[in-house]
Design a protein around this motif. Structure first.
Motif, PDB file in Angstrom:
ATOM      1  N   GLY A   1       0.739  -1.411  -0.279  1.00 49.78           N
ATOM      2  CA  GLY A   1      -0.185  -0.084   0.203  1.00 49.78           C
ATOM      3  C   GLY A   1       1.050   1.374  -0.339  1.00 49.78           C
ATOM      4  N   SER A   2       2.161   1.233  -0.632  1.00 46.92           N
ATOM      5  CA  SER A   2       2.829   2.838   0.308  1.00 46.92           C
ATOM      6  C   SER A   2       3.247   2.848  -1.337  1.00 46.92           C
ATOM      7  CB  SER A   2       4.238   1.716  -0.029  1.00 46.92           C
ATOM      8  OG  SER A   2       4.632   1.530   1.444  1.00 46.92           O
ATOM      9  N   VAL A   3       3.098   4.132  -1.369  1.00 45.05           N
ATOM     10  CA  VAL A   3       3.150   5.340  -2.093  1.00 45.05           C
ATOM     11  C   VAL A   3       4.588   5.689  -2.853  1.00 45.05           C
ATOM     12  CG1 VAL A   3       2.360   7.487  -3.712  1.00 45.05           C
ATOM     13  CG2 VAL A   3       0.615   6.039  -2.542  1.00 45.05           C
TER      14      VAL A   3
ATOM     15  N   ILE B   1       4.101   7.117   2.341  1.00 43.36           N
ATOM     16  CA  ILE B   1       3.663   8.160   1.357  1.00 43.36           C
ATOM     17  C   ILE B   1       5.124   8.836   1.565  1.00 43.36           C
ATOM     18  CG2 ILE B   1       3.486   9.620   0.066  1.00 43.36           C
ATOM     19  CD1 ILE B   1       0.882   9.402   1.304  1.00 43.36           C
ATOM     20  N   VAL B   2       6.178   8.189   0.492  1.00 44.83           N
ATOM     21  CA  VAL B   2       7.691   8.509   0.535  1.00 44.83           C
ATOM     22  C   VAL B   2       7.593  10.445  -0.865  1.00 44.83           C
ATOM     23  CG1 VAL B   2      10.144   8.242  -0.100  1.00 44.83           C
ATOM     24  CG2 VAL B   2       8.623   6.189   0.443  1.00 44.83           C
ATOM     25  N   ASN B   3       8.066  11.163   0.082  1.00 43.43           N
ATOM     26  CA  ASN B   3       8.653  12.030  -1.567  1.00 43.43           C
ATOM     27  C   ASN B   3       9.561  12.546  -1.641  1.00 43.43           C
ATOM     28  OD1 ASN B   3       5.155  12.862  -2.093  1.00 43.43           O
ATOM     29  ND2 ASN B   3       4.715  13.349   0.221  1.00 43.43           N
ATOM     30  N   ASN B   4       9.762  13.329  -2.807  1.00 42.70           N
ATOM     31  CA  ASN B   4      11.201  13.939  -3.054  1.00 42.70           C
ATOM     32  C   ASN B   4      10.935  15.642  -1.956  1.00 42.70           C
ATOM     33  OD1 ASN B   4      13.194  15.157  -3.585  1.00 42.70           O
ATOM     34  ND2 ASN B   4      13.194  13.625  -5.938  1.00 42.70           N
ATOM     35  N   LYS B   5      12.567  15.008  -0.985  1.00 37.28           N
ATOM     36  CA  LYS B   5      13.090  16.528  -0.571  1.00 37.28           C
ATOM     37  C   LYS B   5      12.350  18.010  -1.236  1.00 37.28           C
ATOM     38  CE  LYS B   5      14.397  14.173   3.465  1.00 37.28           C
ATOM     39  NZ  LYS B   5      15.504  14.181   4.607  1.00 37.28           N
ATOM     40  N   ALA B   6      13.061  17.908  -2.401  1.00 35.94           N
ATOM     41  CA  ALA B   6      13.059  19.279  -3.074  1.00 35.94           C
ATOM     42  C   ALA B   6      11.678  20.461  -3.329  1.00 35.94           C
ATOM     43  CB  ALA B   6      13.979  19.170  -5.059  1.00 35.94           C
TER      44      ALA B   6
END
Length: 316
Positions: free
Chosen positions: A274-276, A292-297
């Protein structure tokens, strides 16, 4: 230059190219009954398999329900003959080039190859069943799609995943070389690079597709969606051949979405159910389920002073 000068130059080139030291490791010596698998024949095998799996969409478009049994029967007969011939060549190649890994320890005969070809053909109904779920995943995941037929005819993932599922079954039957050729055909056709050894569950799709790489020891669960440019690769291959039987590629659990140009690397890396995974991210450690993993930029836009519209040329 005179004619004699040209002749001398060409003769010298032939002599150097024929020196066994120059082609060491690059030469496949033809033996009686031991040719390489034929790219032309394997291309026809893929065409036939697509015609059988998606009747009417590939090959003869005039097939209808009253004649489908005949058409599939004719195609299966041709597929069996071609596949038997190519599997025999592939087994000979494996015996010569990878004798320690080949399950066949004697010169393969036609009966051995025919048995493997028949076992593969017996898997086609199951391959079709799983491909139907891939078509569903592509359709229900894309509001731009109008129907299943458009997905089958137009979407590169269907061509790539069909080749992969065909190749994977041959790979599981320990057929050398041929599975890689078949997936590389799809790689050339679609830009999607899936190793036949990867394990991929049902309802799998890739949106757009170009530039996706899925490594040999990758394990992908059910209902997984990737976008263009995703790499599911190895963290490091500096160990070369010593890593041959080591799990080098990540595990992606069920119901995961990975957005464009993300890289998920390493055999110990697990992306939980279920991760994104956001676009342009670089993942080398496991991700817990539901994350949920996002780019920090972050890019911030300024508004134009004279308009409510974005001025995309000015940003911090």
């Amino acid at each position: 230059m005179s004619i004699s000068d040209y002749t001398h130059t060409l003769t010298q080139a032939v002599s150097e190219l024929s020196d066994n030291r120059s082609y060491e490791g690059l030469f496949h010596q033809y033996k009686d009954g031991d040719p390489l698998p034929s790219g032309k024949s394997l291309h026809r095998i893929v065409e036939l398999a697509r015609e059988i799996l998606f009747p009417g969409y590939f090959g003869n478009s005039t097939v209808h329900r009253r004649t489908i049994n005949y058409h599939i029967g004719v195609n299966v007969e041709e597929l069996f003959g071609l596949l038997t011939e190519q599997i025999q060549a592939g087994l000979c190649f494996g015996l010569e080039n990878n004798p320690s890994e080949n399950i066949i320890k004697k010169i393969p005969d036609r009966d051995t190859a025919a048995s493997i070809a028949a076992r593969f053909i017996s898997k086609l109904p199951e391959i079709r069943r799983i491909l139907a779920t891939d078509v569903e995943a592509a359709y229900y995941g894309d509001p731009a799609a109008t129907c299943f037929g458009e997905i089958i005819c137009c979407y590169p993932i269907i061509r790539a995943i069909t080749n992969y599922r065909i190749a994977h079954e041959l790979y599981m039957l320990n057929v050398p070389l041929i599975p890689r050729i078949i997936t590389e055909m799809a790689h050339s056709e679609t830009g999607i690079d899936i190793h036949p050894g990867a394990q991929i569950g049902h309802h799998f799709t890739i949106d757009h597709g170009t530039g996706v790489v899925i490594g040999a020891t990758c394990i992908i669960g059910n209902n997984v969606k990737l976008y263009q440019g995703v790499t599911l690769g190895a963290l490091s291959t500096h160990g070369g051949q010593s890593l041959k039987n080591v799990k080098r590629h990540p595990t992606i659990e069920d119901n995961v979405t990975i957005y464009s140009n993300a890289s998920v690397l390493g055999g110990d890396t697990v992306v939980g159910e279920g991760s994104v995974i956001g676009g342009n991210t670089f993942i080398i450690k496991s991700v817990p389920s539901g994350t949920i993993v996002n780019n920090k930029a972050v890019m911030r836009f300024k508004y134009s002073k004279t308009s409510e519209d974005f001025n995309q040329n000015e940003f911090e």
